[in-house]
Write a protein that holds these residues in place. Structure first.
Motif, short mmCIF file in Angstrom:
data_model
loop_
_atom_site.label_atom_id
_atom_site.label_comp_id
_atom_site.label_asym_id
_atom_site.label_seq_id
_atom_site.Cartn_x
_atom_site.Cartn_y
_atom_site.Cartn_z
N UNK A 97 0.82 -1.21 0.00
CA UNK A 97 0.00 0.00 0.00
C UNK A 97 0.86 1.27 0.00
N UNK A 98 1.94 1.26 0.79
CA UNK A 98 2.84 2.42 0.78
C UNK A 98 3.46 2.61 -0.59
N UNK A 99 3.90 1.51 -1.19
CA UNK A 99 4.51 1.58 -2.52
C UNK A 99 3.49 2.05 -3.55
N UNK A 100 2.27 1.52 -3.47
CA UNK A 100 1.23 1.91 -4.41
C UNK A 100 0.89 3.39 -4.27
N UNK A 101 0.76 3.87 -3.03
CA UNK A 101 0.47 5.28 -2.82
C UNK A 101 1.57 6.16 -3.39
N UNK A 102 2.82 5.75 -3.19
CA UNK A 102 3.96 6.50 -3.72
C UNK A 102 3.92 6.55 -5.25
N UNK A 103 3.65 5.39 -5.87
CA UNK A 103 3.57 5.34 -7.33
C UNK A 103 2.41 6.20 -7.84
N UNK A 104 1.27 6.14 -7.14
CA UNK A 104 0.12 6.96 -7.55
C UNK A 104 0.48 8.44 -7.52
N UNK A 105 1.17 8.85 -6.46
CA UNK A 105 1.57 10.26 -6.35
C UNK A 105 2.57 10.64 -7.43
N UNK A 106 3.58 9.79 -7.65
CA UNK A 106 4.62 10.10 -8.62
C UNK A 106 4.06 10.16 -10.04
N UNK A 107 3.15 9.24 -10.38
CA UNK A 107 2.60 9.24 -11.73
C UNK A 107 1.70 10.44 -11.97
N UNK A 108 0.95 10.84 -10.94
CA UNK A 108 0.12 12.05 -11.07
C UNK A 108 1.00 13.29 -11.25
N UNK A 126 -4.93 7.46 -4.60
CA UNK A 126 -4.77 7.72 -3.18
C UNK A 126 -3.31 8.06 -2.92
N UNK A 127 -3.03 8.60 -1.75
CA UNK A 127 -1.70 9.08 -1.40
C UNK A 127 -1.05 8.13 -0.38
N UNK A 128 0.23 8.36 -0.13
CA UNK A 128 0.94 7.60 0.91
C UNK A 128 0.27 7.82 2.26
N UNK A 129 -0.12 9.05 2.53
CA UNK A 129 -0.78 9.37 3.80
C UNK A 129 -2.08 8.58 3.94
N UNK A 130 -2.85 8.49 2.87
CA UNK A 130 -4.10 7.73 2.93
C UNK A 130 -3.82 6.23 3.08
N UNK A 131 -2.73 5.75 2.49
CA UNK A 131 -2.35 4.34 2.67
C UNK A 131 -2.03 4.06 4.13
N UNK A 333 3.18 -2.54 -15.05
CA UNK A 333 2.15 -1.50 -14.94
C UNK A 333 2.67 -0.24 -14.26
N UNK A 334 3.82 -0.32 -13.62
CA UNK A 334 4.38 0.84 -12.92
C UNK A 334 5.71 0.44 -12.31
N UNK A 335 6.20 1.28 -11.38
CA UNK A 335 7.43 0.95 -10.68
C UNK A 335 8.68 1.25 -11.48
N UNK A 336 9.82 0.86 -10.90
CA UNK A 336 11.12 1.23 -11.46
C UNK A 336 11.46 0.52 -12.77
#
Length: 453
Positions: A97-108, A126-131, A333-336
């Motif tokens: 969830x933390x990783x997903x929130x980070x990716x969501x923020x970075x892609x936005x 969603x954001x890291x904070x919401x995760x 689908x995302x990530x490094x």
């Protein structure tokens, strides 16, 4: 009771099954993110047909994104109940969830900077904070211990293999036993034990990812050896998109065995998935869940360069030295891994090695289907690198494993619902279940509601 299929039907992502008892208790089995093509991903933005605040419990089968990744949306929209899972699943879900929130923020942020989103401004799902706000709701459950959700409702988690901490769930209510397979692992897995088969069930909810196919009889280690040696011989790099949880560790294990046997060259072997590196620690902390010995885990890790900082990622990408890189995400689908592909996929000396299931609409699926170009962060890149798929490395049970999983039921279930599969897999497995066992078998559709008396 009422059962509604809110995800993971007709697709292998977005798993969510809602159970409402006759006394109004609402239980959600898994709360996953939809992945794949744009139409499927758009479902993540849709509200549930019920208020999240009306859900009393979430039971998680395991920590993959397609089973836990919508939890921040659920909590953000008012869920205040309990999330039950095993200890490894709690730890993995938090990482995911933390990783997903980070990716969501970075892609936005990237979409806003480069103006390739139709949405102005582009916003993260969603954001890291919401995760992080999900974490207080987790409650850890012991394996094989029956526990009460309500005076008349109990549940039990039993070993499913697949990934660390993964379980099937037995739910007892209103005199009925419902069994949810979650994702089932393979009988022959390099790191994990065999999945446990259910003994009784009135209703079964069975995953169908590989319902239309058998794993090949190839030897994955031999295929890995051949791919690496051929790529390095022509001066290229091997990029392995991998799920950070269990798949990355399995690939590490196989590469370590090959290196021990002197079958692959002395070149850099790199793990560039911070989450995958943290999962290695979970293997050492949860040794009863897997086969790997502590000393083997330590020896295996010493073979790899472990990258956590993105500046190191950039240095590695622009290094001219031939190398093997394992990077998330597994379906591209995302990530490094996307940063590596931006540079390496255009060069025919390089190899992109696909080692897991690729859902419809994902970049990974497009690559194995022969796409001539691929879109990354709003730009198109020609696919000149060699695209090689090594079958037999999936963490999912194949058709025969799925059929065998039903083999120890002591009485005939009233119905088997096939979920978490694409249409060909669902329909093929349906025919096989009906033919072999004579069970009633159904393929539900999204938002379908059924009543059980």
């Amino acid at each position: 009771m009422k059962i509604q299929f809110l995800g993971g039907v007709g697709t292998v992502t977005g798993s969510k099954t809602l159970i409402e008892s006759d006394n109004g208790i609402r239980i959600l089995i898994d709360c996953g993110l939809f992945q794949g093509n744009k139409e499927t991903r758009q479902l993540n933005w849709q509200p549930l047909p019920i208020l999240p605040s009306s859900i009393d419990y979430v039971l998680l089968t395991h920590g993959h994104l397609d089973h836990c990744g919508w939890l921040p949306r659920l909590v953000n929209q008012g869920f205040e109940g309990k999330i039950y899972c095993t200890s490894p699943t709690k730890a993995i879900s938090q990482l995911i969830l933390l990783d997903s929130g980070k990716i969501q923020e970075e892609e936005a942020e990237k979409a806003n900077q480069e103006h390739y989103s139709r949405h102005i401004p582009a916003e993260p799902l969603y954001t890291v904070d919401q995760a992080e706000k999900v974490f207080p709701f987790f409650r850890v459950i012991q394996l094989d211990k029956t526990f009460d959700l309500d005076a008349e409702i109990s549940a039990r988690f039993f070993y499913a293999s697949h990934i660390l901490g993964a379980c099937s769930i037995e739910l007892n209510l209103e005199g009925k036993t419902l069994v949810f397979s979650g994702d089932i692992g393979r009988d022959q897995d390099d790191l994990l034990f065999k999945p446990v088969k259910p003994k009784k069930a009135d209703y079964v909810f069975l995953e169908s990812t590989y319902g239309d196919r058998l794993h090949p009889a190839n030897i994955p280690m031999d295929d890995l050896e051949r791919c690496i040696n051929e790529t390095i011989a022509r001066g290229g790099n091997v990029i392995i998109p991998s799920f950070a949880v269990e798949r990355a560790q399995t690939i590490m294990f196989l590469l370590w065995k090959l290196k021990q046997e002197g079958r692959i060259p002395e070149i850099p072997y790199i793990i560039d998935t911070p989450m995958g590196i943290r999962v290695i620690d979970l293997f050492t902390e949860n040794r009863t869940w897997h086969k790997l010995k502590l000393e083997d885990c330590e020896a295996m890790c010493s073979m790899f360069s472990l990258i956590t900082d993105f500046e190191e990622t950039i240095e590695t990408i622009y290094s001219d030295h031939p190398k093997v890189v394992i990077a998330a995400s597994g379906m591209v689908t995302g990530g490094r891994v996307l940063s590596y592909l931006e540079r390496y996929i255009v060069d025919d000396k390089n190899t992109v090695l696909i080692v897991g299931f690729q859902a419809e609409g994902t970049r990974g699926r497009k690559l194995i289907e022969g796409a001539k170009e691929i879109k990354i962060y709003g730009h198109y890149y020609p696919v000149n690198a060699q695209i090689i798929e090594i079958e037999g490395l999936s963490a999912h049970a194949d058709q025969e494993d799925l059929l065998q999983w039903l083999s120890e039921l002591e009485t005939k279930p009233q119905n088997v619902f096939l979920v978490h599969g694409e249409q060909p897999s669902l329909l093929t497995l349906k025919n096989m279940v009906e033919h072999r066992y004579g069970f009633n078998c159904e393929v539900p559709y999204l938002q379908q509601m059924i009543e059980i008396n």
